[in-house]
Scaffold this motif. Structure first.
Motif, short mmCIF file in Angstrom:
data_model
loop_
_atom_site.label_atom_id
_atom_site.label_comp_id
_atom_site.label_asym_id
_atom_site.label_seq_id
_atom_site.Cartn_x
_atom_site.Cartn_y
_atom_site.Cartn_z
N ALA A 180 73.43 34.58 -106.52
CA ALA A 180 73.74 33.52 -107.48
C ALA A 180 74.27 34.10 -108.78
O ALA A 180 75.20 33.55 -109.39
N ALA A 181 73.70 35.22 -109.19
CA ALA A 181 74.16 35.86 -110.43
C ALA A 181 75.61 36.29 -110.31
O ALA A 181 76.41 36.11 -111.25
N LEU A 182 75.99 36.85 -109.16
CA LEU A 182 77.38 37.27 -108.96
C LEU A 182 78.33 36.09 -109.05
O LEU A 182 79.40 36.18 -109.67
N VAL A 183 77.95 34.97 -108.47
CA VAL A 183 78.79 33.77 -108.54
C VAL A 183 78.95 33.31 -109.98
O VAL A 183 80.04 32.95 -110.42
N LEU A 184 77.84 33.37 -110.74
CA LEU A 184 77.88 32.87 -112.11
C LEU A 184 78.67 33.76 -113.06
O LEU A 184 79.44 33.26 -113.89
N TYR A 185 78.48 35.08 -112.97
CA TYR A 185 79.18 35.90 -113.97
C TYR A 185 80.52 36.44 -113.49
O TYR A 185 81.26 37.03 -114.29
N VAL A 186 80.88 36.24 -112.22
CA VAL A 186 82.19 36.68 -111.75
C VAL A 186 83.10 35.50 -111.40
O VAL A 186 84.24 35.41 -111.88
N LEU A 187 82.61 34.57 -110.58
CA LEU A 187 83.46 33.48 -110.08
C LEU A 187 83.51 32.27 -111.01
O LEU A 187 84.56 31.62 -111.12
N LEU A 188 82.39 31.96 -111.67
CA LEU A 188 82.40 30.80 -112.56
C LEU A 188 83.43 30.91 -113.68
O LEU A 188 84.07 29.91 -114.03
N PRO A 189 83.62 32.10 -114.30
CA PRO A 189 84.68 32.21 -115.30
C PRO A 189 86.06 31.82 -114.77
O PRO A 189 86.89 31.30 -115.53
N LEU A 190 86.31 32.06 -113.48
CA LEU A 190 87.58 31.63 -112.90
C LEU A 190 87.70 30.12 -112.90
O LEU A 190 88.78 29.56 -113.19
N LEU A 191 86.62 29.43 -112.55
CA LEU A 191 86.63 27.96 -112.61
C LEU A 191 86.88 27.49 -114.04
O LEU A 191 87.66 26.55 -114.25
N ILE A 192 86.26 28.15 -114.99
CA ILE A 192 86.46 27.78 -116.40
C ILE A 192 87.92 27.97 -116.80
O ILE A 192 88.50 27.12 -117.50
N ILE A 240 75.94 40.44 -119.88
CA ILE A 240 75.23 39.45 -119.07
C ILE A 240 74.74 40.08 -117.77
O ILE A 240 73.66 39.74 -117.27
N GLN A 241 75.48 41.02 -117.23
CA GLN A 241 75.06 41.70 -116.00
C GLN A 241 73.77 42.47 -116.22
O GLN A 241 72.82 42.39 -115.43
N HIS A 242 73.70 43.22 -117.31
CA HIS A 242 72.50 44.01 -117.61
C HIS A 242 71.31 43.11 -117.93
O HIS A 242 70.19 43.34 -117.45
#
Length: 478
Positions: A130-142, A372-374
């Motif tokens: 879920a973290a990977l989706v939020l900090y990698v893919l969600l910015p693309l949606l934004i 955010i990753q750390h």
């Protein structure tokens, strides 16, 4: 305020008409659902296996029968790293740090059964969490949601109309930010609810006592991270002449922040601070134990000095005359010397890890993705410092186990006897079963000061950037 809310309603209606945005939102939500469900299944399975194996090894330790304490110290036992409920959200380093370790006298074994060993090299790009989706893919949606927020207004002439009706750049900008924030909250609401439900199951967790605090902090830092990307996307659209330019600029920024910079920082840190091989590390420890840290006091010399010290202290001529078994004392002294050597080498190794991490922390000031990753791994109890804390407590447990075995040998057997003396289950019961509790969230976060400064700093920066740009933007005439 009325203009701001009106603009927000308009933006929401327009966004809902965009099939691409709606489709991307559904895809993100599905990925989050799959990641959360998959993570939970993995958590349940691994927790069950770890609990069963820990109980099995405990029974083996208690049921090992009567034997010499030093043989029991070599018989040893296993310790298993418990899974935390928040690892459902962010797997962090759990895939690489191993799940179990064998404890015995004289040796500090490495962790075994690392899940990453069962994966291909593609594991380096990360598992679907879920973290990977939020900090990698969600910015693309934004990006796809907000890249045309201003450029479409310019191209269709509605920006001039809004300004002529008394709307300010500030109300337009923050209206758009509010609209997109509401849309993202709606998209993420089912996932956030699911995350809180799962976290509530771990509120009584003996491993992570502050699950609620960590969950709230995770939601907070991700909210700020999303706000940063959302505000930057609106700002780029405000400054771009066309939607095409805005989209290309934002995609280039995403590639730079999310893909290129993290990989470059990792490669540079490994180049500047190179880790020794496991073989070289272990050979260095064994050499210093064998020859002495100074290279001039090998094991036999240290034993002779210890014998002389005890004979002098008790005023006797032979080791047989000592009121205890000198072999137990000697073995414990050798154990403590080996522990000292191990600590010296291990601290040197950790210093390299800390230097490598410090480069990532410094880079996070310029890249909110790294921050955010750390922080995400830290709050999920799957980061490096939590792993180090677990290793330290396991090693302390091993040393206490060996110390009790050697002390029992010294106090209850005679010099020269070995197989003649046997300890019973009464001694094995004195070794309590290993249990682990993670440091609190605030104890761990003290290692991530730069990352917290980064998130707060970037949030402040984008707010000031939008405020400044709104003030400097000129009315459109003609």
């Amino acid at each position: 305020m009325r203009n701001l809310l009106s603009i927000a309603r308009k933006e929401i209606k327009i966004a809902l008409r965009e099939r691409l945005v709606v489709s991307l939102g559904i895809i993100i939500l599905l990925l989050l659902g799959v990641a959360l469900y998959g993570g939970y299944l993995s958590y349940r399975q691994q927790s069950r296996i770890i609990t069963e194996k820990q109980e099995e090894k405990r029974k083996e330790w208690l049921g090992q029968g009567d034997k010499h304490p030093h043989i029991a110290a070599h018989y040893g036992t296993f310790v298993f790293k418990p899974k935390t409920i928040l690892s459902v959200f962010d797997f962090g380093l759990d895939t690489y740090t191993g799940t179990s370790i064998y404890l015995e006298a004289h040796y500090q074994h490495e962790f075994m059964f690392r899940p990453a060993q069962d994966h291909s090299s593609m594991i380096r790009f990360g598992e679907l969490s879920a973290a990977l989706v939020l900090y990698v893919l969600l910015p693309l949606l934004i990006i796809f949601l907000a890249f045309s927020s201003y450029t479409k207004e310019k191209e269709t002439g509605t920006l001039r109309l809004l300004l002529s009706q008394g709307a300010s750049y500030s109300s337009i900008t923050w209206g758009k930010v509010l609209a997109y924030s509401i849309l993202l909250i709606v998209i993420l609401a089912p996932y956030i609810a699911g995350m809180f439900i799962l976290s509530s199951r771990g509120l009584s967790s003996a491993v992570v006592p502050d699950v609620a605090v960590r969950t709230v902090l995770l939601v907070l830092i991700y909210a700020l991270y999303i706000f940063i990307f959302l505000s930057l996307s609106v700002w780029v659209s405000l400054k771009s002449a066309t939607g095409r330019n805005a989209l290309l600029t934002l995609l280039a920024c995403w590639i730079l922040l999310v893909i290129l910079t993290p990989k470059a920082v990792a490669n540079l840190s490994e180049s500047f601070y190179t880790l020794p091989s496991m073989r070289a590390f272990k050979e260095g420890i064994q050499k210093d134990i064998r020859d002495g840290i100074d290279g001039e006091t090998p094991g036999p010399v240290r034993r002779a000095r210890l014998e002389k010290e005890y004979l002098t202290r008790y005023g006797v001529d032979s080791l047989h005359q000592l009121p205890f078994n000198f072999e137990g004392v000697s073995m414990q002294a050798g154990e403590e010397y080996g522990n000292m050597v191990y600590d010296i080498h291990w601290e040197k190794l950790r210093a390299i890890f800390h230097r490598q991490n410090s480069m990532g922390s410094i880079a996070s000031i310029f890249n909110p993705y790294l921050a955010i990753q750390h922080l995400s791994m830290a709050l999920s109890a799957t980061d490096l410092y939590t792993a180090i804390d677990f290793e330290d407590k396991v090693e302390a447990y091993r040393r206490e186990l060996v110390r009790k075995m050697n002390n029992d040998m010294a106090q209850n057997s005679r010099y020269g006897e070995f197989y003649e003396y046997k300890a019973t289950r009464e001694l094995w019961d004195e070794i309590e079963d290993f249990s682990y509790v993670t440091p609190s969230a605030f104890e761990i976060l003290r290692y991530y000061k730069l990352e917290m400064i980064s998130i707060v700093g970037w949030t402040t920066f984008v707010v000031l950037l939008l405020h400044y740009s709104n003030r400097k933007s000129k009315p459109i005439h003609g």
